[in-house]
Motif scaffolding. Structure first.
Motif, PDB file in Angstrom:
ATOM      1  N   PHE A 132       0.828  -1.115  -0.102  1.00 17.57           N
ATOM      2  CA  PHE A 132      -0.154   0.044  -0.079  1.00 17.57           C
ATOM      3  C   PHE A 132       0.828   1.182   0.167  1.00 17.57           C
ATOM      4  CE2 PHE A 132      -3.192  -3.021   1.562  1.00 17.57           C
ATOM      5  CZ  PHE A 132      -4.475  -2.798   0.582  1.00 17.57           C
ATOM      6  N   ASN A 139       1.830   1.559  -3.492  1.00 18.70           N
ATOM      7  CA  ASN A 139       0.707   1.903  -4.379  1.00 18.70           C
ATOM      8  C   ASN A 139       0.854   0.852  -5.696  1.00 18.70           C
ATOM      9  OD1 ASN A 139      -1.762   2.805  -4.963  1.00 18.70           O
ATOM     10  ND2 ASN A 139      -0.888   4.503  -6.488  1.00 18.70           N
ATOM     11  N   ILE A 163       0.698  -5.523  -3.907  1.00 18.61           N
ATOM     12  CA  ILE A 163      -0.504  -5.804  -3.357  1.00 18.61           C
ATOM     13  C   ILE A 163      -1.065  -7.250  -3.482  1.00 18.61           C
ATOM     14  CG2 ILE A 163      -3.015  -5.132  -2.854  1.00 18.61           C
ATOM     15  CD1 ILE A 163      -2.022  -2.146  -3.375  1.00 18.61           C
ATOM     16  N   GLU A 184      -9.430  -4.921 -10.011  1.00 20.82           N
ATOM     17  CA  GLU A 184      -8.436  -3.725  -9.625  1.00 20.82           C
ATOM     18  C   GLU A 184      -7.538  -3.674 -10.818  1.00 20.82           C
ATOM     19  OE1 GLU A 184      -8.207  -1.562  -7.295  1.00 20.82           O
ATOM     20  OE2 GLU A 184      -9.874  -2.407  -6.350  1.00 20.82           O
TER      21      GLU A 184
END
Length: 326
Positions: free
Chosen positions: A53, A56, A61, A121
């Motif tokens: 996180f 980014n 992730i 995502e």
């Protein structure tokens, strides 16, 4: 009162000379393999989640998500193996061997959820690329790769448990995720091309799906008491009917009582009940040597008894499916 009940249960579950060797529990199976894997995974999962996180990076992730899911999967697998060690009880006469397959099935479903979220995502980031700290991604993913290699090596030592193989699928998926994150970090750091991050995440998801579906298919087949994949049901029936003294076989069922422990029940029609001890010995010897089936429960019947069992001749012919070859 409780001790008396347990003693009676142990007496009823006892296997005497000539019975199956399978004891419905896994006393000899060590939990140290899963415990080591769980410890290594948990030691790094938290770090990678935070780093993912902070940088980014969807690739990192996704790798972090795999690590967290791995920890849960390994914990569930360890719990299932502990449960599977419990001996049969008055309420669970077959023991708790199916706990491993149930854990494997749940782990497979969990991995599908993780893959679905990462894919979603990734689609969003294709249209709206986000800035990623490539250097941090590379370093953290490289450390994660080393951890995953060690965990995969540890899990590969247990080749018997479908539950451990399910956990290994999680770890292999995470290993691929680490490789993808390393590549993504390097490409972003040197070129600044942000689309590589979601692109590699989707690629890893597609590779994981094949293994995940394999684990789900195997564990589902076992939970539904399907015929073990390495056993030919028709061939088993044919071989039993070819044993000297056997006239016909019906109400035959073959399944795994616990992973790798096939069992068989059925009705065998013979000329005379006095012949049964000899016929039974021949059937048991054949099933063990040719099909690896040790846990066998067969009911002998004469032609008259079989007809009474079926109700009428037509029903009997329908239930006694023809295993003999023309």
């Amino acid at each position: 009162m409780h001790d008396s009940t347990e003693q009676n249960a142990a007496h009823l579950h006892a296997h005497l000379k000539g019975d199956a060797k399978h004891t419905h529990s896994f006393e000899g199976r060590s939990q140290s393999i899963l415990a080591w894997a769980l410890g290594l995974t948990l030691s790094f999962a938290g770090i990678e989640v935070v780093a993912g996180f902070m940088s980014n990076s969807l690739a990192l992730i996704s790798d972090a998500g795999h690590m967290v899911t791995d920890a849960a999967a390994l914990g569930l697998a360890l719990l299932a193996q502990i449960i599977a060690r419990r001996p049969p009880s008055p309420r669970h006469s077959f023991g708790f061997g199916r706990a491993e397959a149930l854990a494997a099935f749940v782990n497979g479903l969990a991995m599908l959820c993780v893959v679905g979220w990462i894919f979603y995502e990734a689609v969003l980031r294709f249209s709206a690329p986000q800035a990623v700290q490539g250097g941090m991604v590379f370093v953290v993913a490289f450390i994660g790769l080393l951890i995953n290699l060690v965990v995969a090596w540890v899990l590969s030592k247990d080749k018997q448990s479908v539950n451990t193989r399910a956990a290994l699928v999680h770890v292999m998926g995470d290993l691929l995720g680490s490789v993808a994150a390393i590549v993504a970090g390097a490409v972003i750091y040197f070129t600044g091309w942000m689309q590589i991050d979601p692109l590699l995440s989707v690629l890893v998801c597609l590779l994981i799906l094949k293994s995940t579906f394999g684990v789900l298919r195997e564990s589902y087949h076992f939970l539904m008491e399907g015929v073990p994949l390495h056993i030919d049901y028709i061939e088993v029936g044919t071989d039993v009917e070819q044993v000297d003294g056997v006239i016909a076989v019906h109400d035959l069922h073959v399944w795994d009582m616990s992973p790798g422990q096939p069992a068989l029940i059925g009705h065998v029609e013979i000329e005379h009940l006095d012949h049964w001890p000899r016929v039974l010995r021949a059937i048991k010897k054949m099933l063990l040597s040719k099909h690896g089936i040790d846990h066998i429960t067969l009911q002998p019947e004469t032609a008259a008894m079989a007809g009474l069992h079926a109700g009428d001749k037509t029903h009997r012919q329908a239930s006694a499916v023809g295993f003999k070859q023309d």
